[in-house]
Design a protein around this motif. Sequence first.
Motif, PDB file in Angstrom:
ATOM      1  N   GLY A  69       0.789  -1.372  -0.141  1.00  0.00           N
ATOM      2  CA  GLY A  69       0.020   0.053  -0.002  1.00  0.00           C
ATOM      3  C   GLY A  69       0.814   1.279   0.017  1.00  0.00           C
ATOM      4  O   GLY A  69       0.549   2.319   0.564  1.00  0.00           O
ATOM      5  N   LEU A  70       2.013   1.086  -0.746  1.00  0.00           N
ATOM      6  CA  LEU A  70       2.802   2.318  -0.439  1.00  0.00           C
ATOM      7  C   LEU A  70       2.610   3.034  -2.009  1.00  0.00           C
ATOM      8  O   LEU A  70       3.198   2.413  -2.753  1.00  0.00           O
ATOM      9  N   PRO A  71       2.697   4.254  -1.806  1.00  0.00           N
ATOM     10  CA  PRO A  71       2.517   5.243  -3.111  1.00  0.00           C
ATOM     11  C   PRO A  71       3.651   5.292  -3.740  1.00  0.00           C
ATOM     12  O   PRO A  71       4.878   5.342  -3.067  1.00  0.00           O
ATOM     13  N   TYR A  72       3.524   5.414  -5.022  1.00  0.00           N
ATOM     14  CA  TYR A  72       4.881   5.658  -5.868  1.00  0.00           C
ATOM     15  C   TYR A  72       4.449   6.556  -7.141  1.00  0.00           C
ATOM     16  O   TYR A  72       3.564   6.420  -7.747  1.00  0.00           O
ATOM     17  N   SER A  73       5.619   7.267  -7.536  1.00  0.00           N
ATOM     18  CA  SER A  73       5.635   8.118  -8.764  1.00  0.00           C
ATOM     19  C   SER A  73       5.631   7.172 -10.228  1.00  0.00           C
ATOM     20  O   SER A  73       5.329   6.980 -10.998  1.00  0.00           O
ATOM     21  N   ARG A  74       6.893   6.303  -9.741  1.00  0.00           N
ATOM     22  CA  ARG A  74       7.627   5.575 -10.914  1.00  0.00           C
ATOM     23  C   ARG A  74       8.465   4.571 -10.363  1.00  0.00           C
ATOM     24  O   ARG A  74       9.107   4.894  -9.285  1.00  0.00           O
ATOM     25  N   ILE A  75       8.874   3.771 -11.074  1.00  0.00           N
ATOM     26  CA  ILE A  75       9.862   2.744 -10.847  1.00  0.00           C
ATOM     27  C   ILE A  75      10.789   2.661 -11.925  1.00  0.00           C
ATOM     28  O   ILE A  75      10.303   2.414 -13.000  1.00  0.00           O
ATOM     29  N   VAL A  76      12.025   2.692 -11.530  1.00  0.00           N
ATOM     30  CA  VAL A  76      13.349   2.735 -12.548  1.00  0.00           C
ATOM     31  C   VAL A  76      14.342   1.942 -12.331  1.00  0.00           C
ATOM     32  O   VAL A  76      14.557   1.739 -10.952  1.00  0.00           O
ATOM     33  N   PRO A  77      15.021   1.468 -13.221  1.00  0.00           N
ATOM     34  CA  PRO A  77      16.420   0.625 -12.993  1.00  0.00           C
ATOM     35  C   PRO A  77      17.331   1.384 -12.290  1.00  0.00           C
ATOM     36  O   PRO A  77      17.273   2.732 -12.789  1.00  0.00           O
ATOM     37  N   ALA A  78      17.979   1.248 -11.635  1.00  0.00           N
ATOM     38  CA  ALA A  78      19.218   2.141 -10.689  1.00  0.00           C
ATOM     39  C   ALA A  78      20.088   1.078 -10.269  1.00  0.00           C
ATOM     40  O   ALA A  78      19.914  -0.276 -10.200  1.00  0.00           O
ATOM     41  N   MET A  79      21.492   1.600 -10.138  1.00  0.00           N
ATOM     42  CA  MET A  79      22.472   0.816  -9.418  1.00  0.00           C
ATOM     43  C   MET A  79      22.985   1.637  -8.101  1.00  0.00           C
ATOM     44  O   MET A  79      22.938   2.861  -8.296  1.00  0.00           O
ATOM     45  N   ASP A  80      23.276   0.836  -7.122  1.00  0.00           N
ATOM     46  CA  ASP A  80      23.806   1.404  -5.867  1.00  0.00           C
ATOM     47  C   ASP A  80      25.352   1.632  -6.095  1.00  0.00           C
ATOM     48  O   ASP A  80      25.958   0.427  -6.177  1.00  0.00           O
ATOM     49  N   LEU A  81      25.835   2.626  -5.993  1.00  0.00           N
ATOM     50  CA  LEU A  81      27.488   2.999  -6.048  1.00  0.00           C
ATOM     51  C   LEU A  81      28.024   3.399  -4.887  1.00  0.00           C
ATOM     52  O   LEU A  81      28.918   3.773  -4.772  1.00  0.00           O
ATOM     53  N   THR A  82      27.265   2.649  -3.786  1.00  0.00           N
ATOM     54  CA  THR A  82      27.986   3.070  -2.392  1.00  0.00           C
ATOM     55  C   THR A  82      29.413   2.394  -2.199  1.00  0.00           C
ATOM     56  O   THR A  82      29.485   0.987  -2.627  1.00  0.00           O
ATOM     57  N   PRO A  83      30.394   3.256  -2.116  1.00  0.00           N
ATOM     58  CA  PRO A  83      31.725   2.691  -1.995  1.00  0.00           C
ATOM     59  C   PRO A  83      31.745   1.538  -0.881  1.00  0.00           C
ATOM     60  O   PRO A  83      30.974   1.649   0.343  1.00  0.00           O
ATOM     61  N   GLN A  84      32.382   0.296  -1.074  1.00  0.00           N
ATOM     62  CA  GLN A  84      32.353  -0.644  -0.168  1.00  0.00           C
ATOM     63  C   GLN A  84      33.727  -0.664   0.716  1.00  0.00           C
ATOM     64  O   GLN A  84      34.822  -0.288   0.004  1.00  0.00           O
ATOM     65  N   GLY A  85      33.802  -0.868   2.015  1.00  0.00           N
ATOM     66  CA  GLY A  85      35.152  -0.864   2.557  1.00  0.00           C
ATOM     67  C   GLY A  85      35.156  -0.332   4.031  1.00  0.00           C
ATOM     68  O   GLY A  85      34.448  -0.037   4.610  1.00  0.00           O
TER      69      GLY A  85
END
Length: 85
Positions: A69-85
């Motif tokens: 039941g969560l509203p959204y405008s759109r859903i798009v492909p994305a990549m998480d670029l958070t640095p690991q370490g």
Amino acid sequence: MVERDLKGIAMEDLAGAQKAAIGKAGEMRQGGSDIRYIRTTFAPEDGRCMCLFEAESDSDVRRLNDEAGLPYSRIVPAMDLTPQG
């Protein structure tokens, strides 16, 4: 990535929506879907909210948000670029 317009949302309601997304992802994993909630970024000044999920398909992400039941405008492909370490 799920984009939402949540201008004016109370922080308690935002926390509740986050819990709902996390809980529904857990339910779906138990049901065999490979989906995981990663994080939410919220800009309170204009109400923009971006929720990042890891999933096999955008249809799984759409299903999660619809069933929770969560509203959204759109859903798009994305990549998480958070640095690991």
